[in-house]
Design a protein around this motif. Structure first.
Motif, PDB file in Angstrom:
ATOM      1  N   GLN A  27       0.833  -1.203   0.000  1.00 52.69           N
ATOM      2  CA  GLN A  27       0.000   0.000   0.000  1.00 52.69           C
ATOM      3  C   GLN A  27       0.867   1.253   0.000  1.00 52.69           C
ATOM      4  OE1 GLN A  27      -2.381  -0.814   3.398  1.00 52.69           O
ATOM      5  NE2 GLN A  27      -3.720  -2.232   2.297  1.00 52.69           N
TER       6      GLN A  27
ATOM      7  N   GLU B  77       1.113   4.043  -2.961  1.00 58.68           N
ATOM      8  CA  GLU B  77       0.932   5.469  -2.698  1.00 58.68           C
ATOM      9  C   GLU B  77       1.986   6.296  -3.408  1.00 58.68           C
ATOM     10  OE1 GLU B  77       0.312   5.821   1.723  1.00 58.68           O
ATOM     11  OE2 GLU B  77       0.200   7.917   1.084  1.00 58.68           O
TER      12      GLU B  77
ATOM     13  N   HIS C  19      -5.974   5.209   2.813  1.00 56.23           N
ATOM     14  CA  HIS C  19      -4.617   5.572   2.393  1.00 56.23           C
ATOM     15  C   HIS C  19      -4.528   5.898   0.916  1.00 56.23           C
ATOM     16  CE1 HIS C  19      -2.262   3.815   6.018  1.00 56.23           C
ATOM     17  NE2 HIS C  19      -2.808   4.984   6.254  1.00 56.23           N
ATOM     18  N   LEU C  20      -5.345   5.238   0.115  1.00 59.56           N
ATOM     19  CA  LEU C  20      -5.140   5.332  -1.329  1.00 59.56           C
ATOM     20  C   LEU C  20      -6.122   6.255  -2.051  1.00 59.56           C
ATOM     21  CD1 LEU C  20      -4.434   1.551  -2.049  1.00 59.56           C
ATOM     22  CD2 LEU C  20      -2.756   3.400  -1.984  1.00 59.56           C
TER      23      LEU C  20
ATOM     24  N   ARG D  84      -0.761  13.902   0.102  1.00 58.25           N
ATOM     25  CA  ARG D  84      -0.012  12.642  -0.086  1.00 58.25           C
ATOM     26  C   ARG D  84       1.473  12.940   0.020  1.00 58.25           C
ATOM     27  NH1 ARG D  84      -3.346   8.762  -2.782  1.00 58.25           N
ATOM     28  NH2 ARG D  84      -5.301   9.675  -3.458  1.00 58.25           N
ATOM     29  N   PRO D  85       2.312  12.008   0.464  1.00 59.29           N
ATOM     30  CA  PRO D  85       1.957  10.665   0.929  1.00 59.29           C
ATOM     31  C   PRO D  85       1.349  10.699   2.326  1.00 59.29           C
ATOM     32  CG  PRO D  85       4.308  10.989   1.131  1.00 59.29           C
ATOM     33  CD  PRO D  85       3.771  12.236   0.493  1.00 59.29           C
TER      34      PRO D  85
END
Lengths: 251, 267
Positions: free
Chosen positions: A171, A175, A197-198, A222-223
């Motif tokens: 993951q 990212e 998260h994505l 992000r990240p």
């Protein structure tokens, strides 16, 4: 902004079984949208409708302002598990989509080669899938998907079969990968953390018959895993969604 | 480096240990047979000792070889016929459901025909030449190969087909890229079964009438009260089957390299 993909009041029933119920959602160009829902919510059915494996019993799917054709070149599909062909070497698995589209093998390999380092597959071109670890196989499956240069990626629980540690690593890697490419993607998952998260936006689906319970924008920089402040905000969203899911879906 | 150079030796040792029980069992059986013949004083015209079978067989090696060649021919041509027809029919069955419903009962009935009855008839219809033998070998070996192929196609992972269709593949492409390779391990399993039938079928066909061949050689040896030569011919036919089996195993090994590729080092 005009959406790239728009799904309007789509329902799907197999004989007496209502699988999807009045689903409406949109995906804009460059957006990462996640369909989050419990197992058996009809998430994969939604992909089957997009891929033309079935026709929806009601509603409409529009892609680039036109009704979606049954035979479409709109999507690059990454199935659950990696679906690498065990009899093909990694390089031949990676070029599969390009070859099916009619690209000569040599040209297809030249297109894939420069992407190998970013996907951690350099030096493994001649290996068979069975010789690779689960994480590597999943990266190979993703590379096979993105190299097709389709307008939109459909990712069906890409990390579902991985162990927790490998999944977390994947993951984080995904990212950073997304930061460098502006791919449009729709992800199916039941992993709330993965979704937060994505995604740019999350659609929460109910148990079968699946319908959209809630739309959640994730407006985080992000990240998201590297910066502690962002990670905390992500955790708060994650807890909120989990709480919501527990209240609104019965097993 | 040292690990790599030691590997073949270790593998050979491993193989020897693996094969040891088989050698012991076969060797023990032959020794017991030899001992029994000598101790009981049974006439060689009734039960010849293994040593006599080998010696007499060796003395007759020219005649044996001359009769082995047509049997081998019948086996190989019959096999070629059944392989190609099984493939063609398997594709028809895979693409056209109607064909499956129409053909499968016919094929199953063909498997219920007793060889004892059918072989003399086929010889009666097609004569003493190679043709009826080829036909009978094909008849016997066709079904296991066909079933293996059809099962193999059906065992293709659904996701592979969805993936290919999403890439824009048509039915022919899906068949060639996913279904056919998926069927390979099944095909080779069927092939191994079929091979054990093939030589026996050829010999049986010859037994019912032939100018030359192991089958007719066995018949003649039996009629002249030479069980030692009967057994010598049986030995040859067993060796033939084992050789074909080994060839099939070698082809399988070469055709499915992904099944024995070593693990890569992770990183």
């Amino acid at each position: 902004m005009k959406p790239l993909l728009s799904i309007d009041s789509v329902g799907m029933r197999f004989d007496a079984l209502q699988v999807l119920n009045d689903i409406s959602l949109r995906v804009a160009e460059g957006e990462f949208v996640t369909i989050l829902g419990p197992s058996g919510a009809g998430k994969s059915t939604l992909f089957q409708l997009l891929l033309g494996e079935h026709r929806p019993t009601s509603g409409a799917i529009t892609f680039r302002c036109a009704p979606l054709e049954r035979k479409t070149n709109a999507f690059a599909y990454m199935p659950q598990r990696d679906a690498l062909m065990p009899w093909r070497r990694i390089i031949d698995n990676l070029t599969l989509g390009l070859e099916v589209q009619g690209m000569p093998r040599k040209a297809a390999r030249e297109k894939v080669r420069p992407l190998l380092p970013e996907f951690g597959l350099e030096g493994f071109e001649r290996h068979y899938p069975s010789q690779l670890s689960g994480g590597m196989r999943q990266r190979a499956a993703l590379l096979r998907t993105v190299v097709q240069d389709r307008p939109m990626l459909l990712l069906d629980e890409p990390f579902g079969a991985l162990d927790a540690l490998t999944r977390t690593r994947m993951q984080a890697w995904l990212e950073t990968l997304w930061a460098h490419h502006s791919w449009t993607a729709m992800l199916i998952t039941h992993d709330v953390r993965e979704a937060v998260h994505l995604s740019d936006r999350i659609y929460v689906l109910s148990a079968r018959p699946g319908r959209v319970l809630r739309e959640i924008p994730v407006a985080l920089p992000r990240p998201r895993t590297a910066d502690p402040a962002t990670a905390r905000r992500a955790q708060a969203i994650e807890a909120d969604i989990l709480d919501f899911l527990l209240k609104h879906t019965t097993p | 480096m040292s690990a790599r150079s030691a590997a073949p030796l270790a593998r050979a040792t491993h193989l020897a240990i693996h094969a040891l029980p088989a050698f012991l069992a076969v060797g023990g059986l032959i020794l017991a047979w030899e001992a029994y013949v000598h101790l009981s004083g049974v006439a060689p015209g009734t039960l010849p000792a293994p040593s006599r079978v080998v010696i007499q067989g060796f003395a007759q090696r020219e005649a044996l070889w001359q009769n082995t060649v047509p049997t081998l021919q019948a086996t190989l041509f019959g096999f070629a016929l059944s392989l190609s027809s099984a493939f063609v029919f398997s594709v028809l069955i895979d693409f056209i459901p109607f064909m499956r419903r129409a053909l499968f009962p016919v094929f199953i009935i063909s498997q219920t025909l007793p060889m004892v009855a059918i072989a003399p008839l086929v010889v009666l219809w097609f004569g003493f030449g190679l043709m009826p033998k080829i036909g009978l070998v094909a008849l016997v070996t066709f079904f296991p190969i066909l079933v293996a192929l059809v099962q193999g196609y059906a065992a293709t992972e659904k996701e592979l087909e969805t993936l290919l269709r999403a890439m824009g593949a048509n039915a022919a492409r899906v068949f060639l890229t996913a279904r056919l390779p998926s069927a390979l391990p099944y095909f080779f399993a069927g092939l191994r079964i079929a091979i054990t039938y093939a030589v026996v079928a050829a010999i049986f066909a010859e037994y019912s009438g032939a100018a030359r061949g192991l089958g007719i050689y066995i018949l003649n040896a039996k009629n002249s009260f030479r069980p030692d030569l009967v057994l010598a011919a049986v030995l040859v036919s067993s060796a033939l089957t084992l050789c074909l089996f080994a060839v099939a195993a070698a082809i399988e090994y070469a055709a499915t390299p992904w099944r024995h590729a070593g693990k890569a080092s992770r990183r």
